[in-house]
Design a protein around this motif. Structure first.
Motif, PDB file in Angstrom:
ATOM      1  N   MET A   1      27.639  -0.214  36.049  1.00  0.00           N
ATOM      2  CA  MET A   1      28.560   0.494  35.108  1.00  0.00           C
ATOM      3  C   MET A   1      28.574   0.535  33.821  1.00  0.00           C
ATOM      4  O   MET A   1      28.704   1.387  32.947  1.00  0.00           O
ATOM      5  N   ALA A   2      28.269  -0.941  33.241  1.00  0.00           N
ATOM      6  CA  ALA A   2      28.201  -1.046  32.083  1.00  0.00           C
ATOM      7  C   ALA A   2      26.898  -0.310  31.538  1.00  0.00           C
ATOM      8  O   ALA A   2      26.727   0.393  30.237  1.00  0.00           O
ATOM      9  N   THR A   3      25.879  -0.283  32.084  1.00  0.00           N
ATOM     10  CA  THR A   3      24.743   0.476  31.586  1.00  0.00           C
ATOM     11  C   THR A   3      24.897   2.079  31.633  1.00  0.00           C
ATOM     12  O   THR A   3      24.531   2.788  30.573  1.00  0.00           O
ATOM     13  N   PHE A   4      25.706   2.458  32.347  1.00  0.00           N
ATOM     14  CA  PHE A   4      25.864   3.792  32.413  1.00  0.00           C
ATOM     15  C   PHE A   4      26.871   4.193  31.285  1.00  0.00           C
ATOM     16  O   PHE A   4      26.766   5.247  30.594  1.00  0.00           O
ATOM     17  N   TRP A   5      28.008   3.547  31.154  1.00  0.00           N
ATOM     18  CA  TRP A   5      28.989   3.659  29.849  1.00  0.00           C
ATOM     19  C   TRP A   5      27.922   3.387  28.762  1.00  0.00           C
ATOM     20  O   TRP A   5      28.363   4.227  27.697  1.00  0.00           O
ATOM     21  N   SER A   6      27.061   2.643  28.484  1.00  0.00           N
ATOM     22  CA  SER A   6      26.539   2.351  27.365  1.00  0.00           C
ATOM     23  C   SER A   6      25.590   3.576  27.142  1.00  0.00           C
ATOM     24  O   SER A   6      25.438   4.170  25.793  1.00  0.00           O
ATOM     25  N   GLN A   7      24.795   4.251  28.089  1.00  0.00           N
ATOM     26  CA  GLN A   7      24.113   5.283  27.955  1.00  0.00           C
ATOM     27  C   GLN A   7      25.093   6.538  27.449  1.00  0.00           C
ATOM     28  O   GLN A   7      24.694   7.161  26.777  1.00  0.00           O
ATOM     29  N   LEU A   8      25.958   6.613  28.002  1.00  0.00           N
ATOM     30  CA  LEU A   8      26.970   7.761  27.695  1.00  0.00           C
ATOM     31  C   LEU A   8      27.376   7.724  26.080  1.00  0.00           C
ATOM     32  O   LEU A   8      27.633   8.964  25.630  1.00  0.00           O
ATOM     33  N   LYS A   9      27.676   6.430  25.822  1.00  0.00           N
ATOM     34  CA  LYS A   9      27.982   6.455  24.397  1.00  0.00           C
ATOM     35  C   LYS A   9      26.822   6.266  23.391  1.00  0.00           C
ATOM     36  O   LYS A   9      27.033   6.260  22.187  1.00  0.00           O
TER      37      LYS A   9
ATOM     38  N   LYS B   1      24.375   4.151  23.224  1.00  0.00           N
ATOM     39  CA  LYS B   1      24.287   2.806  22.687  1.00  0.00           C
ATOM     40  C   LYS B   1      22.914   2.155  23.185  1.00  0.00           C
ATOM     41  O   LYS B   1      22.596   2.393  24.284  1.00  0.00           O
ATOM     42  N   GLU B   2      22.175   1.220  22.382  1.00  0.00           N
ATOM     43  CA  GLU B   2      20.860   0.977  22.875  1.00  0.00           C
ATOM     44  C   GLU B   2      21.171  -0.555  23.846  1.00  0.00           C
ATOM     45  O   GLU B   2      20.355  -0.397  24.894  1.00  0.00           O
ATOM     46  N   ASP B   3      22.151  -1.116  23.165  1.00  0.00           N
ATOM     47  CA  ASP B   3      22.243  -2.408  24.074  1.00  0.00           C
ATOM     48  C   ASP B   3      23.307  -2.320  25.041  1.00  0.00           C
ATOM     49  O   ASP B   3      24.359  -1.609  24.789  1.00  0.00           O
ATOM     50  N   ILE B   4      23.258  -3.008  26.224  1.00  0.00           N
ATOM     51  CA  ILE B   4      24.190  -3.148  27.111  1.00  0.00           C
ATOM     52  C   ILE B   4      24.895  -4.209  27.050  1.00  0.00           C
ATOM     53  O   ILE B   4      24.301  -5.857  26.883  1.00  0.00           O
ATOM     54  N   VAL B   5      26.481  -4.394  26.762  1.00  0.00           N
ATOM     55  CA  VAL B   5      27.097  -5.472  26.299  1.00  0.00           C
ATOM     56  C   VAL B   5      28.259  -5.677  27.200  1.00  0.00           C
ATOM     57  O   VAL B   5      28.950  -4.627  27.347  1.00  0.00           O
ATOM     58  N   LEU B   6      28.505  -6.977  27.709  1.00  0.00           N
ATOM     59  CA  LEU B   6      29.774  -7.393  28.366  1.00  0.00           C
ATOM     60  C   LEU B   6      30.343  -8.654  27.828  1.00  0.00           C
ATOM     61  O   LEU B   6      29.661  -9.541  27.621  1.00  0.00           O
ATOM     62  N   PHE B   7      31.582  -8.528  27.446  1.00  0.00           N
ATOM     63  CA  PHE B   7      32.303  -9.763  26.881  1.00  0.00           C
ATOM     64  C   PHE B   7      31.400 -10.256  25.606  1.00  0.00           C
ATOM     65  O   PHE B   7      31.105 -11.463  25.568  1.00  0.00           O
TER      66      PHE B   7
ATOM     67  N   ALA C   1      19.163  -5.627  38.706  1.00  0.00           N
ATOM     68  CA  ALA C   1      20.654  -4.524  39.298  1.00  0.00           C
ATOM     69  C   ALA C   1      20.226  -3.341  39.922  1.00  0.00           C
ATOM     70  O   ALA C   1      20.469  -3.140  40.836  1.00  0.00           O
ATOM     71  N   ILE C   2      19.310  -2.758  39.091  1.00  0.00           N
ATOM     72  CA  ILE C   2      18.805  -1.227  39.560  1.00  0.00           C
ATOM     73  C   ILE C   2      17.932  -1.246  40.704  1.00  0.00           C
ATOM     74  O   ILE C   2      18.213  -0.667  41.683  1.00  0.00           O
ATOM     75  N   THR C   3      17.308  -2.587  40.920  1.00  0.00           N
ATOM     76  CA  THR C   3      16.251  -2.769  41.903  1.00  0.00           C
ATOM     77  C   THR C   3      17.119  -3.020  43.341  1.00  0.00           C
ATOM     78  O   THR C   3      16.956  -2.647  44.368  1.00  0.00           O
TER      79      THR C   3
END
Length: 445
Positions: free
Chosen positions: A321-329, A331-337, A349-351
């Protein structure tokens, strides 16, 4: 000539260990003493039950209470406890009691079993896991025993209390209520609902999370992993409770006939149990299609990594979900907390997600071939339940053909170990490429 130990890497040891436990349980359940009628189960039914118990699933082809003797029920309960905590946990505990040293290889297997990042402090973790388990199961069993004592003799109530506490903490879903009705008699009972929900949730958080919460009073910090598990668990539970409440509010076969508090308890329980316990207070086959589809999604997601639960795990879901949201915005990096997620974690995770999805689709297709004549959603529901080691059923499992049962047995086994663990066990060790190919551009979307 290489020793056999050289071929047994941690994933292979886990696969082999679970297989041996299942076979032992299968043999015990075929004994005449294991069933009420004194004939024992057939090999296939015994294998199905032993696999379901060891993989803490809860799917059954025979009703536990109506079929098994006390001996058989205790065999099932033992398989649930060993399968939930992992055979390496019990082996390590035995080694500790005997004063034997835990070798590096055994520590690596424990690391793989709990999906831990390193082997540092792994033996201490095992000791705490056993302590946490004893305390939580005892508290849960005590509360349930007191509640059940109003409905049955005190001895039976205590037995039922411990059985259901162990079963649900390990996210197994086996019950002793008879006639495949699970906990539907207690749909609006706050003592049973809240206690079982607590046991399921605690068992599904993961032992690594438990350990961090225990050490929080000293460290005053939580890892990104623990924060993701806690917050995602809360969001999924709260969100699913609201949706189930709305979807089933006027359904006369589920929540429709209950008062407001009863509807709340029923919705809460059904929001918790698909991740991934298997006990149910609402009749699954009578749920609306919206609730069934939501349940399938929850079963696919599962609970915490390194827990007694299955599914792709909520950390995997959160990273996706974080990857999906970052791609929509953009952003190059996936960031959580405020922490950047490594590309290797994202690819894993994708695998995991795609592996789980492909297994579910394949099993759904196979079941529709081997067991014709049922609605498609029943095949999809049963396949997801088996992969997620959930145990919820629309009623298809007891009617499965021999081929269908073998398919579900394999699916439960893969779901408990995880597709990646099984894949690493049967394939060669990953090696680095000696060179890199030129980049190729592909149009996506």
């Amino acid at each position: 000539m290489k020793k056999i130990n050289d071929y047994l890497n941690p994933p292979k040891i886990l696969v082999l260990g679970f297989a041996i436990i299942i076979l032992i349980g299968t043999f015990l359940l075929t004994l005449p003493i294991a069933t009420e009628n004194g004939k024992g189960l057939s090999f296939l039914d015994a294998l199905f039950t032993a696999t379901s118990a060891t993989c803490v699933t809860g799917l059954v082809v025979v009703d536990t209470a109506d079929t098994f003797s006390t001996f058989g029920e205790l065999v099932v309960l033992t398989l649930i406890q060993v399968g939930g905590l992992g055979f390496m946990t019990f082996g390590t505990f035995l080694f500790i009691l005997l004063g034997k040293k835990i070798s590096l290889k055994e520590r690596l297997v424990l690391k793989e079993a709990y999906n831990n990042i390193s082997i540092s402090g792994i033996v201490k973790l095992v000791k705490r896991i056993l302590l946490f388990t004893i305390i939580i199961e005892t508290i849960g069993a005590t509360i349930l025993s007191i509640r059940f004592s109003f409905d049955m003799p005190i001895g039976t109530a205590i037995y039922y209390g411990f059985f259901h506490a162990i079963s649900n903490f390990n996210n197994a879903g086996f019950d002793l209520m008879g006639e495949f009705r699970s906990l539907t008699d207690y749909v609006d009972d706050p003592f049973v609902v809240l206690t079982i929900c607590s046991l399921i949730t605690l068992g599904g958080l993961g032992f690594i999370v438990f350990n961090e919460l225990y050490e929080y009073r000293m460290t005053r910090r939580l890892s990104v992993n623990t924060k993701i598990v806690l917050i995602t668990t809360f969001i999924l539970t709260a969100g699913a409770s609201i949706l189930i409440f709305l979807f089933e509010y006027n359904n006369p076969n589920t929540l429709g006939t209950l008062d407001s508090s009863g509807k709340g308890y029923g919705a809460l329980f059904h929001a918790v149990t698909p991740r991934t316990a298997g006990a149910n207070t609402l009749p699954i086959a009578d749920l609306t299609h919206a609730s069934l589809f939501l349940t399938i999604i929850l079963m696919y997601i599962g609970a915490g990594s390194g827990s007694t639960a299955g599914g792709i795990k909520i950390t995997t879901f959160a990273v996706l979900m974080a990857t999906f949201w970052s791609q929509l915005k953009g952003k190059e990096d996936i960031v959580l907390f405020k922490r950047r997620i490594e590309m290797q974690t994202i690819l894993k995770a994708i695998t995991v997600a795609l592996s789980g999805l492909m297994i579910i689709l394949l099993v759904t297709i196979l079941l529709s071939i081997t067991d014709k004549g049922h609605p498609f959603i029943m095949y999809l529901f049963e396949a997801t339940s088996a992969f997620g080691t959930v145990g919820l059923s629309m009623g298809l499992t007891p009617e499965l053909s021999s081929f269908g049962r073998v398919i579900i047995i394999f699916t439960m086994f893969v779901g408990r170990l995880g597709p990646l663990t099984l894949g690493f066990a049967i394939t060669r060790r990953r090696t680095k490429e000696a060179f890199h190919h030129p980049k190729g551009k592909i149009m996506i979307g």
